[in-house]
Write an enzyme that holds these catalytic residues in place. Structure first.
Site, short mmCIF file in Angstrom:
data_model
loop_
_atom_site.label_atom_id
_atom_site.label_comp_id
_atom_site.label_asym_id
_atom_site.label_seq_id
_atom_site.Cartn_x
_atom_site.Cartn_y
_atom_site.Cartn_z
N GLU A 215 24.10 24.07 -13.89
CA GLU A 215 23.33 24.83 -14.88
C GLU A 215 23.77 24.44 -16.30
O GLU A 215 22.95 24.36 -17.20
CB GLU A 215 23.46 26.34 -14.65
N GLU B 173 15.64 18.01 -12.40
CA GLU B 173 16.46 18.39 -11.24
C GLU B 173 17.16 17.20 -10.59
O GLU B 173 18.35 17.27 -10.29
CB GLU B 173 15.62 19.16 -10.21
N GLY C 133 19.57 29.70 -6.56
CA GLY C 133 21.01 29.67 -6.74
C GLY C 133 21.41 30.18 -8.12
O GLY C 133 22.28 31.03 -8.26
#
Ligand SMILES: [Zn+2]
Length: 880
Positions: A304, A326, A267
């Site tokens: 991000e 994550e 992504g």
């Protein structure tokens, strides 16, 4: 048997060792050319333990070594050794300088890992192990170093040259070339390195941090996309502000850059100061993006950005700790998205991912704990378990400690570990220490695989006015064959009387009351909870807001579920009740189908839905979720054996009866939403559009007369959401109107790559008999390109994951189609090939016919020749 498989080696967490060497700094000099790229790298290396004499072993893959000098002296060939994956220098001093020159061929790099070409751009993707494809290095996250990067390239073709950190120098060179030098003041592991070169336009803005520093915000895109970055820029500013408010974290460099790249496996990537994004998660305008696309852009930009603290400032010691960054960052992203839009709908979306993809992963051959113990190819562990279940685990900590306690723990985590590469234990210990507790039992969420099943029994004593809940947990076996100890988990609870009024909770044992509600703390194989002064037998609302990533069963009657669907104060559990009702109905229809009985949907169920459609619901998008019949995958996770044909037939029957019986109500709701929708991107407008398009989908199912409504919506659409809503509704119709609209859509948007991908995806999930023929044609269409991951996911993966009826074709054609694509992509792009395998890993859970066909498809891949590590690992583990 296969040469390449000889090198396949399993890496174990228990074998972790600190690196023998530290690399204090790396000076990179990258010369980009049209045929090859020359990389000069100057490393300052020091042995960590002075008494050691071990050789220096650097990682490297596909590199051509041009020269090697140690403390300025060229090394003779006898002084080092090269293999396909390493460079060993036999004897090195305590502290030294190493100069390496390598040649690489980004133009030929189709795996999109390391340095590669995307169109006319040069760009990089280094997580997890891509940096070793650029130069020889200790390519592991616990080696953190100061990076200085000089990029040299042709000035006309590559006017923009970017890398991490701050720009410190730039200048002209002979032969129309130029250079830019970047310096990153923060030590970082190599997976966070990034480089971009190309002809891009810059969109600039700025942000003032809470301490008053000014940060330049820059988004780089190809010229034709410069009108599609507003939303991403706003989202970035919202994310920066949110992280300051929620976690007290501010940004630390002078510039924050985002580059949109068309060919990208993932992504987006959080490279320090220079995020590289799949263009799908940056570019959005109302003409080209749906409401869901806008929401995804906001979420991924946030994700991000949040990594700058959870991932970059504090990183992972090794790749087994992937969820450290994550799971935590997905959780932070979820909190951010909830604050920007509808918290309930966001929670439903997240729960749906767990209940379809993550539960399937847990029940399949690739099941692994949130922190895996071993891997062959780390790229195969960027999974729903590590990401989404990892986030659920963090959410439980948030529930157990409350907002204030959780924040205290996070503050301590940042304070203790800033600038370090750490483990999940370190994180959990910081949270425990800050709250004066231990989390030893909680840690099982990180090292035990599988989905816990919580079975709830009730008993009501009318005389004593006591209501007893007995919860028993059990975790099914996973491929590791390890036995499972009980988990600790918060189960949100409320009790309702027959009118849907809440009953006050009086419970002596283990009831955790917070501002978010009351929770049963379950920590043993069996826990008992007795509620006092309960006037009548209540209806319990359990696992509210999806408070733990488990499967919970309770012997609800249909009437009890209807009550919860219509009146539970926990809005998430209204949806949960609707899905339980739908699943129950589908399972019962399946039974009838398998017994050759005719299928009858109970009128009580339809009447409940009718009431729902007439009710005043807090938000339209929630109603859209409530009337969504559970998907194939959702129901499948509630079945022992997936009887494919019965499930498809039962589900279709329910959808049709629902649509036909409620046609009038659906039309009314559609109309009301249409009137409320002003076409803007405000939350309320998006919410009305979500419900409107759900109604339209059912209306077209109800009868051909509604095709006209879909056509009108298509023609008058003010935005992509309504265009796509109309096309989706018409997608499964055999009317000639379908082709007319699809042709028009392509003609209108053929220059908009991301929109063409939507067009591909819709056709891939069409429930029509000739869909596979059509997909085979589309493989050769100008709008498709096997080299582009987004296009592969849109056309091929959508077919495997979102078209159950055609994927599970009775002759195995669907499985074979996917097997052929995996074989085709295996050498070209192993990561993308491996991702296509997800649908084929579930064969053991299917009925005998489909199971055998799917297994054949896997065998076909296994025997097709040299397999990449990515594909080999999944195929062999699946066939085991
Ligand atoms: Zn991430």
């Amino acid at each position: 048997m296969k040469m390449q498989n000889a090198k396949l080696k399993t890496t174990y967490l228990k074998d972790y060792q600190l690196p023998d060497f530290a690399i204090h700094s790396i000076d990179l000099h990258v010369e980009l050319n049209e045929d090859k790229t020359i990389v000069h790298s100057l490393l300052h290396v020091e042995r960590r333990l002075p008494q050691q004499t071990t050789p220096l072993v650097l990682h490297g893959e596909g590199l051509k070594l041009l020269s090697l000098r140690l403390d300025e002296k060229p090394l003779a060939q006898t002084e080092y050794e090269q293999t396909l994956q390493s460079l060993t220098i036999k004897s090195v001093p305590h502290s030294f300088q190493l100069e390496i020159v390598t040649e690489i061929l980004p133009q030929k790099n189709t795996s999109l890992s390391g340095l590669y070409r995307s169109g006319k751009l040069f760009c990089t993707q280094c997580e997890a192990e891509g940096f070793r494809r650029i130069t020889y290095y200790l390519d592991r996250p616990d080696v953190m170093s100061l990076f200085t990067t000089t990029i040299v390239a042709d000035k006309a073709k590559y006017p923009i040259l970017l890398s991490n950190g701050n720009k410190i120098e730039a200048g002209e060179l002979s032969e129309n070339r130029h250079y830019v030098k970047w310096q990153d003041p923060f030590k970082k592991p190599s997976y966070l390195f990034a480089l971009v070169a190309g002809d891009l336009v810059k969109i600039s803005d700025n942000y003032q941090t809470q301490s008053g520093r000014n940060v330049a915000l820059e988004i780089y895109v190809e010229a034709q996309n410069k009108d599609k970055t507003d939303y991403a820029m706003q989202a970035l500013k919202h994310a920066m502000l949110w992280d300051e408010k929620a976690y007290g974290r501010e940004y630390d460099l002078d510039v924050y850059m985002i580059v949109a790249v068309n060919d990208f496996n993932m992504g987006a990537m959080e490279n320090k100061g220079l995020n590289i994004f799949n263009s799908k998660y940056v570019l959005a305008s109302e003409k080209t993006a749906t409401d869901v696309d806008f929401q995804n852009v906001e979420a991924v930009i946030g994700h991000e950005y949040f990594h700058n603290w959870t991932g970059n400032r504090i990183t992972c010691r090794d790749w087994f700790q992937l969820s450290l960054k994550e799971g935590l960052t997905v959780f932070r992203e979820q909190q951010f998205s909830a604050s920007m839009g509808s918290p309930t709908v966001k929670r439903i979306t997240d729960a749906r991912i767990i209940r379809t993809r993550q539960f399937a992963e847990d029940a399949g051959p690739m099941a692994h704990p949130v922190r895996p113990e071993s891997y062959i190819e780390i790229n195969n562990f960027y999974t729903s378990t590590v990401y989404n279940k990892g986030a659920e685990v963090i959410r439980m900590l948030h529930t157990l400690f409350g907002q204030a306690g959780f924040r205290k723990g996070m503050d301590l985590y940042f304070e203790r570990f800033d600038g370090q590469a750490v483990t999940i234990e370190d994180f959990v210990k910081a949270l425990a220490d800050a709250n004066g507790t231990d989390l030893n039992q909680f840690f099982r969420w990180y090292n035990q695989a599988g989905t816990p099943l919580v079975n709830v029994k009730e008993a009501y004593d009318a005389k004593l006015k006591q209501f007893k809940l007995t919860l028993t947990q059990q975790c099914p076996k996973t491929p590791d064959n390890l036995s499972k100890e009980p988990f600790i988990m918060p189960i949100k609870v409320a009790l309702y009387d027959e009118k849907g009024t809440k009953i006050a909770l009086e419970c002596k044992s283990n009831l955790h009351k917070t501002s978010e509600g009351s929770f049963l703390i379950v920590d043993k194989e069996t826990n008992e909870f007795i509620f006092e002064n309960v006037p009548i037998k209540p209806v319990p609302s359990l696992l509210g807001n999806f408070s733990a990533p488990v499967k919970l069963s309770y012997p609800y009657t249909e009437a009890e579920l209807v009550l919860l669907m219509l009146s539970d104060e926990d809005l998430f559990n209204r949806w949960d009740a609707s899905q339980r009702l739908g699943t129950k109905a589908i399972k019962s229809l399946m039974k009838d189908h398998l017994a050759d009985k005719s299928l009858v949907v109970p009128t009580t169920l339809i009447e409940a839905y009718r009431e729902l459609l007439q009710q005043d619901i807090p938000e339209p998008a929630l109603l859209a979720q409530l009337i969504t019949i559970p998907s194939f995958h959702y129901v499948a996770e509630n079945l022992e054996i997936i009887e494919v044909d019965a499930l498809i037939t039962a589900r279709k029957t329910l959808v049709e009866v629902f649509a036909q019986s409620l046609e009038e109500e659906l039309a009314k709701v559609y109309q009301a939403c249409q009137e409320q929708d002003d076409g803007s991107l405000k939350n309320t407008s998006m919410s009305h559009r979500a419900l409107k398009n759900t109604c339209l989908y059912y209306l077209v199912k109800a009868g051909a007369k509604w095709l006209k409504l879909a056509q009108a919506q298509y023609e008058k659409a003010r935005n992509m959401t309504d265009k796509m809503g109309a096309l989706s509704a018409i997608n499964h119709s055999t009317s000639t109107l379908r082709q007319t609209l699809f042709d028009d859509f392509y003609k209108t948007y053929q220059k908009e790559d991301l929109v063409v991908n939507k067009w591909l995806a819709l056709q891939a999930c069409a429930d029509l008999p000739n869909v596979l023929e059509n997909i085979n044609k589309l493989l050769k269409h100008e709008g498709f390109d096997i080299a582009n991951p987004n296009k592969v996911y849109s056309l091929i993966n959508t077919f495997a994951m979102s078209n159950p009826e055609r994927f599970h074709d009775d002759e195995g054609k669907g499985y074979e189609f996917i097997a052929l694509r995996v074989i085709e992509l295996n050498a070209r792009n192993p990561q993308v090939a491996a991702r296509l395998l997800e649908g084929l890993t579930q064969w053991k859970r299917l009925d005998a016919t489909h199971s055998a066909l799917m297994k054949n498809a896997l065998i076909k891949i296994e025997s097709s020749g040299d397999l990449s590590e990515d594909v080999f690992e999944i195929v062999t583990k699946s066939l085991k």
